[in-house]
Design an enzyme around this catalytic site. Structure first.
Site, PDB file in Angstrom:
ATOM      1  N   GLU A 177     -10.115  -7.618  -1.004  1.00 14.63           N
ATOM      2  CA  GLU A 177     -10.195  -7.844  -2.461  1.00 14.63           C
ATOM      3  C   GLU A 177     -11.505  -8.476  -2.646  1.00 14.63           C
ATOM      4  O   GLU A 177     -12.241  -8.711  -1.694  1.00 14.63           O
ATOM      5  CB  GLU A 177      -9.074  -8.992  -2.855  1.00 14.63           C
ATOM      6  CG  GLU A 177      -7.701  -8.566  -2.604  1.00 14.63           C
ATOM      7  CD  GLU A 177      -7.201  -7.417  -3.451  1.00 14.63           C
ATOM      8  OE1 GLU A 177      -7.324  -7.291  -4.701  1.00 14.63           O
ATOM      9  OE2 GLU A 177      -6.552  -6.492  -2.744  1.00 14.63           O
ATOM     10  N   GLY A 183       0.800  -1.159   0.049  1.00 15.89           N
ATOM     11  CA  GLY A 183      -0.147  -0.026  -0.174  1.00 15.89           C
ATOM     12  C   GLY A 183       0.882   1.040  -0.067  1.00 15.89           C
ATOM     13  O   GLY A 183       1.575   1.470  -0.947  1.00 15.89           O
ATOM     14  N   LYS A 225       2.469 -10.257  -3.760  1.00 14.41           N
ATOM     15  CA  LYS A 225       3.215  -9.210  -3.248  1.00 14.41           C
ATOM     16  C   LYS A 225       4.565  -9.832  -2.871  1.00 14.41           C
ATOM     17  O   LYS A 225       5.639  -9.312  -3.179  1.00 14.41           O
ATOM     18  CB  LYS A 225       2.523  -8.650  -2.094  1.00 14.41           C
ATOM     19  CG  LYS A 225       1.076  -7.811  -2.328  1.00 14.41           C
ATOM     20  CD  LYS A 225       0.700  -7.361  -1.099  1.00 14.41           C
ATOM     21  CE  LYS A 225      -0.690  -6.435  -1.418  1.00 14.41           C
ATOM     22  NZ  LYS A 225      -1.512  -6.644  -0.275  1.00 14.41           N
TER      23      LYS A 225
HETATM   24  N1  HSE Z   1      -6.769  -6.477  -0.026  1.00 11.88           N
HETATM   25  C1  HSE Z   1      -5.328  -5.878   0.146  1.00 11.88           C
HETATM   26  C2  HSE Z   1      -4.769  -5.732   1.602  1.00 11.88           C
HETATM   27  C3  HSE Z   1      -5.377  -4.540  -0.299  1.00 11.88           C
HETATM   28  O1  HSE Z   1      -5.926  -6.260   2.587  1.00 11.88           O
HETATM   29  O2  HSE Z   1      -3.952  -5.677   1.879  1.00 11.88           O
HETATM   30  C4  HSE Z   1      -4.100  -3.932  -0.861  1.00 11.88           C
HETATM   31  O3  HSE Z   1      -3.670  -4.686  -1.653  1.00 11.88           O
END
Ligand code: HSE
Length: 433
Positions: free
Chosen positions: A190, A134, A205
């Site tokens: 998501e 993020g 990630k």
């Molecule tokens: N769904 C992801 C999270 C959002 O909860 O971190 C950011 O990639």
């Protein structure tokens, strides 16, 4: 002052965060860089919903291809998500020599090689800071501040939804499903949230971090992945009692030339900094051979934190475009090698937490210990509480380091014992030593 025209594809949570951030601080960005960011077009199938922003007439459109093909638009920001249309649009923009900014970790994890190569062949760039962590500038730290380091290991809490759920389970003892619904409402999760709770989002990630650390696109198949689905409050309480917290941890290591990569719920010592990372916050702990230990912390999900990372990329891509930089480091770092060698999941050495439900009768514990011994697993601690229901006692064991293949064989044998009830619960334990 020079102006850069931006086309945004996708006006969802992050798209709205990017526009809000530019409207709020665009003048400041211009003062700092001499470049004025102008959102020229925003494409989305839904251009009716009110996002709480004032958008000038003529900016919203439903035609994404027209935005990519517009010769006036210099930068394309891909925020539509998914890996089909997003891939098509990204490749098309790169083939036209445009610079593309994306927050799409699934796209890079699944199609990174093709995308980085297309950028390189067309002398342009792809920028993807928002795909990991993020609002934390972790990729920029890796490719700039840590560029002189060999990366020894990376440990990351990379999913805001899972960290939020684990934190609230620990603090409030609320049921999993209720907390997940809150995370969805807060815009962290998501669609569908299975990607979060099954560890896939973290794995996306982790492969991007590993690709940058070791210089070649890492396939998702190299990452052994488990999520937090079915996590029970009793595991969290047992860990707490033993001085640990449970985190969904991405673990990336250079294991004597082989890349070790996994995502799994992991016990971490309460006194380690990473254990204090709570709610939707993310953190990445990186060990480099020159710098030593470093840690990066911030909000890993949500409209403005992710928007902030996208905006950082927009300004970097704008400067690269205006200064004729050609192919940026965000591309060259991913294409240093044709391939990497990986440590197979079975060969990963780890410590584990094991919870059994054992019949309270002579010799039951001895049978379990014999199996551990046979598989070269040394015991670090054993806690058995007094008898619970129906003559079975919960037993919590912490082990020393052993191979995954030995753990998995031992667990199969223990499950088959007549004195053992339920399938044993097992989680990794990481003490960062
Ligand atoms: N769904 C992801 C999270 C959002 O909860 O971190 C950011 O990639």
């Amino acid at each position: 002052m020079r102006e850069i025209k931006i086309g945004i594809l996708g006006f969802g949570t992050v798209g709205a965060g990017v526009v809000e951030g530019i409207q709020k601080n665009g003048a400041l960005m211009a003062e700092r860089t001499g470049i004025v960011p102008r959102v020229a077009k925003i494409a989305d199938l839904d251009i009716q919903t009110d996002r709480g922003l004032v958008i000038p007439d003529g900016v919203l459109t439903t035609d994404a291809l027209a935005v990519i093909n517009d010769p006036e638009i210099d930068l394309i920001v891909e925020l539509i998500g998914g890996t089909t249309l997003a891939r098509t649009f990204t490749l098309e923009a790169l083939r036209q020599g445009k610079r593309v900014i994306t927050a799409n970790k699934a796209l890079l994890a699944d199609h990174g090689k093709e995308i980085y190569r297309t950028a390189q062949e067309n002398n342009t760039g792809i920028y993807y800071e928002a795909s990991v962590g993020g609002g934390i500038p972790i990729l920029r730290s890796q490719r700039a501040g840590l560029i002189g380091n060999r990366i020894e290991s990376i440990f990351g809490i990379l999913n805001g939804t899972c960290n939020y759920i684990l934190t609230r389970m620990e603090r409030e003892g609320l049921p999993f499903a209720e907390i997940l619904a809150d995370a969805q409402q807060l815009g962290y999760a998501e669609t569908p949230p299975d990607l979060d709770i099954d560890g896939i989002d973290t794995a996306h990630k982790a492969v991007i971090l590993a690709s940058m650390a070791y210089g070649a696109p890492v396939p998702m198949s190299a990452c052994s992945t488990k999520g937090i689905r079915g996590m029970s409050a009793s595991e969290i309480a047992n860990a707490e009692e033993l001085g640990y917290r449970i985190k969904l941890l991405a673990i990336i290591k250079d294991n004597a030339g082989e890349v070790e990569l996994s995502v799994e719920p992991t016990l971490v010592p309460k006194e380690h900094m990473i254990a204090s990372v709570s709610d939707s916050f993310n953190a990445v702990f990186v060990k480099g051979d020159i710098v030593g230990e470093t840690m990066y912390y911030g909000r890993g999900a949500g409209r403005l934190p992710t928007g902030s990372a996208v905006i950082g990329d927009i300004m970097e891509a704008a400067a690269d475009k205006l200064n004729d930089v050609g192919v940026p480091v965000s591309v060259t770092m991913m294409l240093q090698r044709d391939s990497l060698t990986y440590c197979s999941a079975d060969n990963i050495e780890k410590r584990c937490y094991v919870r059994l439900s054992l019949e309270d009768k002579p010799g039951a514990m001895a049978q379990v210990m014999t199996i551990f011994g046979k598989h070269n697993i040394s015991i670090a601690s054993v806690v058995q509480k007094e008898r619970h229901a129906a003559g079975y006692a919960p037993v919590v064991i912490l082990t020393q380091e052993a191979k995954e293949s030995e753990f998995s064989a031992a667990m199969d044998e223990i499950s088959a014992l007549a004195v053992s009830r339920h399938v044993p619960v097992r989680m990794r334990l990481e003490d960062f030593e």
